[in-house]
Design a protein around this motif. Structure first.
Motif, PDB file in Angstrom:
ATOM      1  N   THR A  38       0.859  -1.186   0.000  1.00 54.12           N
ATOM      2  CA  THR A  38       0.000   0.000   0.000  1.00 54.12           C
ATOM      3  C   THR A  38       0.896   1.237   0.000  1.00 54.12           C
ATOM      4  OG1 THR A  38      -0.094   0.265   2.402  1.00 54.12           O
ATOM      5  CG2 THR A  38      -1.704  -1.253   1.407  1.00 54.12           C
ATOM      6  N   ALA A  39       0.288   2.401  -0.037  1.00 56.94           N
ATOM      7  CA  ALA A  39       1.048   3.649   0.013  1.00 56.94           C
ATOM      8  C   ALA A  39       1.807   3.781   1.332  1.00 56.94           C
ATOM      9  CB  ALA A  39       0.111   4.836  -0.176  1.00 56.94           C
ATOM     10  N   MET A  40       1.334   3.106   2.372  1.00 55.01           N
ATOM     11  CA  MET A  40       1.967   3.158   3.690  1.00 55.01           C
ATOM     12  C   MET A  40       2.961   2.010   3.897  1.00 55.01           C
ATOM     13  SD  MET A  40      -1.376   4.434   5.911  1.00 55.01           S
ATOM     14  CE  MET A  40      -1.258   3.068   6.961  1.00 55.01           C
ATOM     15  N   GLY A  41       3.222   1.225   2.878  1.00 49.16           N
ATOM     16  CA  GLY A  41       4.131   0.084   2.981  1.00 49.16           C
ATOM     17  C   GLY A  41       3.375  -1.229   2.876  1.00 49.16           C
ATOM     18  N   VAL A  42       4.039  -2.305   3.246  1.00 45.98           N
ATOM     19  CA  VAL A  42       3.424  -3.636   3.194  1.00 45.98           C
ATOM     20  C   VAL A  42       2.510  -3.801   4.400  1.00 45.98           C
ATOM     21  CG1 VAL A  42       3.864  -6.113   3.199  1.00 45.98           C
ATOM     22  CG2 VAL A  42       5.396  -4.588   1.961  1.00 45.98           C
ATOM     23  N   MET A  43       1.256  -4.148   4.151  1.00 44.26           N
ATOM     24  CA  MET A  43       0.260  -4.304   5.222  1.00 44.26           C
ATOM     25  C   MET A  43      -0.267  -5.744   5.241  1.00 44.26           C
ATOM     26  SD  MET A  43       0.088  -1.340   6.633  1.00 44.26           S
ATOM     27  CE  MET A  43      -1.392  -1.445   7.598  1.00 44.26           C
ATOM     28  N   PRO A  44      -0.400  -6.342   6.439  1.00 42.28           N
ATOM     29  CA  PRO A  44      -0.970  -7.684   6.545  1.00 42.28           C
ATOM     30  C   PRO A  44      -2.506  -7.632   6.539  1.00 42.28           C
ATOM     31  CG  PRO A  44      -0.192  -6.967   8.684  1.00 42.28           C
ATOM     32  CD  PRO A  44       0.122  -5.860   7.720  1.00 42.28           C
ATOM     33  N   TYR A  45      -3.116  -8.603   5.887  1.00 44.24           N
ATOM     34  CA  TYR A  45      -4.573  -8.698   5.799  1.00 44.24           C
ATOM     35  C   TYR A  45      -5.019 -10.134   6.003  1.00 44.24           C
ATOM     36  CZ  TYR A  45      -4.713  -4.063   3.620  1.00 44.24           C
ATOM     37  OH  TYR A  45      -4.614  -2.732   3.383  1.00 44.24           O
ATOM     38  N   LEU A  46      -6.290 -10.289   6.301  1.00 43.49           N
ATOM     39  CA  LEU A  46      -6.956 -11.589   6.302  1.00 43.49           C
ATOM     40  C   LEU A  46      -8.080 -11.524   5.281  1.00 43.49           C
ATOM     41  CD1 LEU A  46      -7.320 -12.291  10.123  1.00 43.49           C
ATOM     42  CD2 LEU A  46      -5.724 -13.363   8.535  1.00 43.49           C
ATOM     43  N   GLU A  47      -8.225 -12.586   4.515  1.00 43.87           N
ATOM     44  CA  GLU A  47      -9.364 -12.691   3.609  1.00 43.87           C
ATOM     45  C   GLU A  47     -10.262 -13.796   4.150  1.00 43.87           C
ATOM     46  OE1 GLU A  47      -9.598 -12.124  -0.934  1.00 43.87           O
ATOM     47  OE2 GLU A  47      -9.179 -14.256  -0.586  1.00 43.87           O
ATOM     48  N   VAL A  48     -11.488 -13.432   4.466  1.00 46.49           N
ATOM     49  CA  VAL A  48     -12.448 -14.370   5.057  1.00 46.49           C
ATOM     50  C   VAL A  48     -13.497 -14.693   4.012  1.00 46.49           C
ATOM     51  CG1 VAL A  48     -14.098 -14.743   6.919  1.00 46.49           C
ATOM     52  CG2 VAL A  48     -12.063 -13.351   7.329  1.00 46.49           C
ATOM     53  N   THR A  49     -13.727 -15.974   3.773  1.00 43.24           N
ATOM     54  CA  THR A  49     -14.715 -16.440   2.800  1.00 43.24           C
ATOM     55  C   THR A  49     -15.762 -17.278   3.522  1.00 43.24           C
ATOM     56  OG1 THR A  49     -12.997 -16.560   1.102  1.00 43.24           O
ATOM     57  CG2 THR A  49     -15.057 -17.730   0.651  1.00 43.24           C
ATOM     58  N   ALA A  50     -17.025 -16.985   3.288  1.00 41.31           N
ATOM     59  CA  ALA A  50     -18.111 -17.773   3.888  1.00 41.31           C
ATOM     60  C   ALA A  50     -18.258 -19.091   3.132  1.00 41.31           C
ATOM     61  CB  ALA A  50     -19.421 -16.996   3.835  1.00 41.31           C
ATOM     62  N   VAL A  51     -18.293 -20.191   3.878  1.00 48.03           N
ATOM     63  CA  VAL A  51     -18.556 -21.506   3.288  1.00 48.03           C
ATOM     64  C   VAL A  51     -19.842 -22.099   3.854  1.00 48.03           C
ATOM     65  CG1 VAL A  51     -16.169 -21.991   2.636  1.00 48.03           C
ATOM     66  CG2 VAL A  51     -16.968 -22.638   4.914  1.00 48.03           C
ATOM     67  N   ALA A  52     -20.584 -21.271   4.586  1.00 48.29           N
ATOM     68  CA  ALA A  52     -21.930 -21.619   5.058  1.00 48.29           C
ATOM     69  C   ALA A  52     -22.906 -20.719   4.307  1.00 48.29           C
ATOM     70  CB  ALA A  52     -22.047 -21.376   6.564  1.00 48.29           C
ATOM     71  N   ASP A  53     -24.171 -21.073   4.315  1.00 50.14           N
ATOM     72  CA  ASP A  53     -25.175 -20.264   3.611  1.00 50.14           C
ATOM     73  C   ASP A  53     -25.163 -18.818   4.092  1.00 50.14           C
ATOM     74  OD1 ASP A  53     -25.978 -22.370   2.038  1.00 50.14           O
ATOM     75  OD2 ASP A  53     -27.605 -22.961   3.386  1.00 50.14           O
ATOM     76  N   GLN A  54     -25.006 -18.609   5.391  1.00 51.82           N
ATOM     77  CA  GLN A  54     -24.919 -17.270   5.960  1.00 51.82           C
ATOM     78  C   GLN A  54     -24.186 -17.339   7.288  1.00 51.82           C
ATOM     79  OE1 GLN A  54     -28.511 -14.931   5.947  1.00 51.82           O
ATOM     80  NE2 GLN A  54     -27.824 -13.692   7.649  1.00 51.82           N
ATOM     81  N   VAL A  55     -23.278 -16.392   7.511  1.00 49.28           N
ATOM     82  CA  VAL A  55     -22.536 -16.329   8.774  1.00 49.28           C
ATOM     83  C   VAL A  55     -22.253 -14.860   9.084  1.00 49.28           C
ATOM     84  CG1 VAL A  55     -20.290 -16.655   7.656  1.00 49.28           C
ATOM     85  CG2 VAL A  55     -20.556 -17.205  10.079  1.00 49.28           C
ATOM     86  N   THR A  56     -22.375 -14.509  10.363  1.00 53.07           N
ATOM     87  CA  THR A  56     -22.078 -13.149  10.798  1.00 53.07           C
ATOM     88  C   THR A  56     -20.805 -13.170  11.631  1.00 53.07           C
ATOM     89  OG1 THR A  56     -24.419 -12.568  10.812  1.00 53.07           O
ATOM     90  CG2 THR A  56     -22.940 -11.138  12.061  1.00 53.07           C
ATOM     91  N   LEU A  57     -19.864 -12.281  11.299  1.00 50.64           N
ATOM     92  CA  LEU A  57     -18.626 -12.125  12.047  1.00 50.64           C
ATOM     93  C   LEU A  57     -18.857 -11.059  13.109  1.00 50.64           C
ATOM     94  CD1 LEU A  57     -16.136 -11.930   9.033  1.00 50.64           C
ATOM     95  CD2 LEU A  57     -16.887 -13.968  10.273  1.00 50.64           C
ATOM     96  N   TYR A  58     -18.704 -11.426  14.367  1.00 47.83           N
ATOM     97  CA  TYR A  58     -18.927 -10.493  15.472  1.00 47.83           C
ATOM     98  C   TYR A  58     -17.629  -9.924  16.025  1.00 47.83           C
ATOM     99  CZ  TYR A  58     -23.663 -12.349  15.598  1.00 47.83           C
ATOM    100  OH  TYR A  58     -24.939 -12.726  15.270  1.00 47.83           O
ATOM    101  N   ASP A  59     -16.584 -10.752  16.081  1.00 55.36           N
ATOM    102  CA  ASP A  59     -15.354 -10.318  16.704  1.00 55.36           C
ATOM    103  C   ASP A  59     -14.184 -11.073  16.101  1.00 55.36           C
ATOM    104  OD1 ASP A  59     -13.655  -8.989  18.408  1.00 55.36           O
ATOM    105  OD2 ASP A  59     -14.218 -10.121  20.199  1.00 55.36           O
ATOM    106  N   MET A  60     -13.005 -10.450  16.183  1.00 50.01           N
ATOM    107  CA  MET A  60     -11.769 -11.047  15.700  1.00 50.01           C
ATOM    108  C   MET A  60     -10.712 -10.772  16.765  1.00 50.01           C
ATOM    109  SD  MET A  60      -9.687 -10.149  12.198  1.00 50.01           S
ATOM    110  CE  MET A  60      -9.225  -8.460  12.595  1.00 50.01           C
ATOM    111  N   VAL A  61     -10.072 -11.819  17.280  1.00 49.66           N
ATOM    112  CA  VAL A  61      -9.037 -11.684  18.303  1.00 49.66           C
ATOM    113  C   VAL A  61      -7.737 -12.193  17.698  1.00 49.66           C
ATOM    114  CG1 VAL A  61      -8.303 -12.334  20.625  1.00 49.66           C
ATOM    115  CG2 VAL A  61     -10.746 -12.048  20.128  1.00 49.66           C
ATOM    116  N   LEU A  62      -6.734 -11.301  17.628  1.00 48.93           N
ATOM    117  CA  LEU A  62      -5.455 -11.644  17.020  1.00 48.93           C
ATOM    118  C   LEU A  62      -4.445 -12.046  18.083  1.00 48.93           C
ATOM    119  CD1 LEU A  62      -5.228  -8.628  14.569  1.00 48.93           C
ATOM    120  CD2 LEU A  62      -6.113 -10.908  14.083  1.00 48.93           C
TER     121      LEU A  62
END
Length: 117
Positions: A38-62
């Motif tokens: 990115t313009a700010m340098g190399v940034m780490p990301y996560l790509e999340v893909t749903a494999v269920a009909d529907q799922v809600t993401l409430y929280d992420m703990v790293l």
């Protein structure tokens, strides 16, 4: 008769073990870690893909709470829960100063831990 008793002692635990494997739940999401320039340098990301009909993401703990999650506020609650349908993806920033080893997602279908090398 003695042979039958021995056979039953082995057969029952085997059936119980196989039943446990067949009842194991499958995660409603798949998660991939990657870096992007990115313009700010190399940034780490996560790509999340749903494999269920529907799922809600409430929280992420790293890293068991040892890394800040930029998409969550100080209390660890999402600023906005994200609902994904089957095949839908979302890209989440993970912060620039973390060596990401583990992420816990709290979802509408339970908590799921993913590890990375």
């Amino acid at each position: 008769m003695k042979l039958r008793k021995i056979k039953n002692y082995f057969l029952l635990p085997l059936v119980a073990l196989l039943s446990t494997f067949s009842l194991a739940a499958q995660s409603p999401i798949e998660v991939e870690a990657f870096q992007e320039q990115t313009a700010m340098g190399v940034m780490p990301y996560l790509e999340v893909t749903a494999v269920a009909d529907q799922v809600t993401l409430y929280d992420m703990v790293l890293n068991r709470g040892n890394c800040p999650a930029p998409w969550a506020d100080y209390g660890g609650q999402l600023k906005k829960p994200r609902t994904l349908t089957y095949g839908e993806q979302t890209k989440l920033a993970t912060g620039g100063k973390c060596n990401l080893r583990e992420v816990l997602f709290k979802t509408s279908q339970g908590d799921w831990i993913f590890t990375f090398r």
